[in-house]
Design an enzyme around this catalytic site. Structure first.
Site, short mmCIF file in Angstrom:
data_model
loop_
_atom_site.label_atom_id
_atom_site.label_comp_id
_atom_site.label_asym_id
_atom_site.label_seq_id
_atom_site.Cartn_x
_atom_site.Cartn_y
_atom_site.Cartn_z
N LYS A 214 29.21 34.62 33.31
CA LYS A 214 29.20 36.07 32.77
C LYS A 214 30.06 36.47 31.95
CE LYS A 214 26.17 39.13 34.09
NZ LYS A 214 24.71 38.93 35.05
N ASP B 248 21.77 41.27 30.12
CA ASP B 248 22.17 41.99 31.44
C ASP B 248 22.14 43.48 31.03
OD1 ASP B 248 23.16 41.28 34.45
OD2 ASP B 248 24.20 43.21 33.61
#
Ligand code: NDP
Ligand code: 2IT
Length: 450
Positions: free
Chosen positions: A126, A166
């Protein structure tokens, strides 16, 4: 609690005091897998839990850019390459002012488990930055993305680490990031990033995938609970971004009545049913606040957010879909939802329920679709985008959508199987954690002490 789990959690809490979200995420998983740890006393000797919770690598970097006034602004960039156990690091990039090491590590940690559940060969990662894309010009967004990628490109490739979007990173940002990667590397490497536009290597259904996948998972969970369907059910959805919009679209297709959506300032309640085309226009095209919905629908209500307890959760609903951000649904909100007759809750966002809210919902027999399982559709279609890029080929919409549907059914079955194996009733939170953990533990043991 099992002494090995207790010991590891204590160490993690001491070592990472400044990282509450990361601790929350690890605590939830490790507290769920007690039966597996008891069945495998050998895991302690090989420090399996310690290795799983420690990222392989965390890169923190400077991201300077020049704003439209000619001033240089410096942001902080992150990429956590958490686990390559079952494939290249894979996970999105978040641009939001709240981004910090704790948020990135919690998201990276959860991504390992989510990606394992998809059944596809992707590890966990991430990244992101504390940059706020709101109110920035297109040119500022482009310069920021180019600066971010100027550093990130050192650390990624289609076989090493594959970012995607995201919060705050959608198709526009992915385009600028990909363009800069191509320019620096002098290579067309489509599979280095997913969520690309359809004109240069993106996959059909990627945009819809997380929201659709959430509803496919919920459909299976409800069906399994005595043949319940979406038809005629009232649904509230927090957020009005990528995940929220396409969850709404599929819920409407299945005959549900969506009455509320939100953004970080407040929520709109339209008892006649949300006008999704208007939401798309406000959010996808104009990038405006959701409150402007009332300009076209003066009958709807706008409830401003005044505290941590988002007003959307005070609205009576059968099904609640938190699709905005972490810890957006508190214990107070969970109590209110339950007292208003909530039947089921599906986590479109990552870790949207606080620990106390999750415990309360489970204790009150609410059907809870956990994020790692229920929102895995986005990353699953990202992996299908990578396959298409490797093949230099495009699948039709129906082909990808069918594959997504099968993957979500399979994820539900994995969760269900784990709950049956360990007598967990309908606790799919533990079911998802256990199913993913079993796969990861096996991969870890097989690959030796690394
Ligand atoms: P978007 O940026 O498209 O939309 C985010 C939405 O959530 C916006 O409506 C935003 O409101 C709201 N929001 C963001 N931060 C906050 C906050 N701190 N408080 C209240 N509301 C907030 O993001 P996505 O839809 O892509 O992501 C939503 C969630 O889903 C995230 O948790 C993400 O990690 C998760 N997710 C996303 C996937 C994907 O493929 N995109 C896949 C799996 C999970 P505002 O505009 O006011 O900020
Ligand atoms: O949280 C997530 O799963 C995502 N933001 C999507 C990740 C991806 O690589 O598609």
């Amino acid at each position: 609690m099992n002494t090995y789990i207790e010991k590891v959690l204590k160490e993690i809490k001491t070592k990472n005091k400044q990282e509450p979200e990361y601790i929350q995420a690890v605590d939830e998983v490790f507290s769920s897998i007690e039966p597996n740890i008891i069945a495998h006393p050998d895991y302690e000797k090989v420090a399996l839990l310690e290795r799983l919770a420690e990222p392989e690598r965390l890169v923190i970097f400077r991201v300077p850019y020049v704003n439209d006034e000619g001033k240089t602004i410096v942001h902080r960039g992150f990429r956590v390459q958490f686990s390559s156990l079952i494939g290249p690091y894979k996970g999105g990039l978040r641009f939001h002012p709240d981004v910090n090491q704790s948020i990135i590590k919690f998201l990276g940690f959860e991504q390992i488990f989510k990606n394992a559940l998809t059944g596809l060969p992707i590890g966990g990662g991430k990244g992101g930055s504390d940059f706020n894309p709101k109110d920035k010009s297109n040119a500022e967004i482009m310069r920021f993305c180019q600066s971010f990628m100027t550093e990130l490109q050192r650390h990624i490739s289609k076989d090493i680490d594959v970012p995607a979007g995201d919060i705050g990173v959608g198709e526009r940002e992915i385009g600028y990031l990909f363009g800069q990667y191509k320019r620096i590397k002098n290579i067309y490497e489509g599979g280095v990033i997913t969520g690309k536009g359809l004109s240069y290597g993106g996959s059909l259904v990627r945009k819809e995938a997380t929201g659709y996948g959430l509803i496919y998972f919920m459909r299976e969970m409800l069906k399994n609970a005595g043949g319940i369907t979406f038809n005629g059910k009232t649904v509230t959805i927090s957020g009005s971004g990528n995940v929220a919009i396409y969850a709404c679209e599929k819920a409407l297709e299945y005959g549900a009545k969506v009455v509320a959506m939100s953004d970080s300032d407040g929520c709109i309640y339209d008892k006649n049913g949300i006008d999704l085309n208007l939401i798309k226009e406000i959010k996808e095209q104009k990038r405006e606040r959701i409150s402007t919905y009332l300009n076209s629908h003066p009958d709807a209500q706008y409830l401003k957010k005044e505290s941590n307890d988002s007003p959307i959760w005070s609205i009576k609903t059968d099904i609640a879909l938190p699709c905005a951000t972490q810890n957006e649904l508190t214990l107070n909100s969970a109590r209110e939802l339950v007292s208003n007759g909530l039947l089921a809750l599906g986590e479109g966002a990552n870790m949207p329920c606080t620990k106390e809210a999750t415990e309360y919902l489970l204790a009150n027999n609410i059907l809870l679709a956990p994020a790692k399982a229920a929102n895995a559709g986005g990353v699953a279609v990202s992996a299908i985008e990578m396959s298409q890029n490797s093949m230099r080929y495009y699948f039709d919409f129906e082909v990808v959508d069918k594959k997504l549907n099968e993957i979500m059914i399979n994820i539900f079955l994995q969760c269900k199987k784990a709950t049956e194996k360990y007598n967990l009733g309908t606790n799919y939170v533990s079911g998802a954690n256990i199913a993913a953990f079993e796969k990861l533990a096996d991969a870890m043991i097989s690959q030796g002490i690394v």
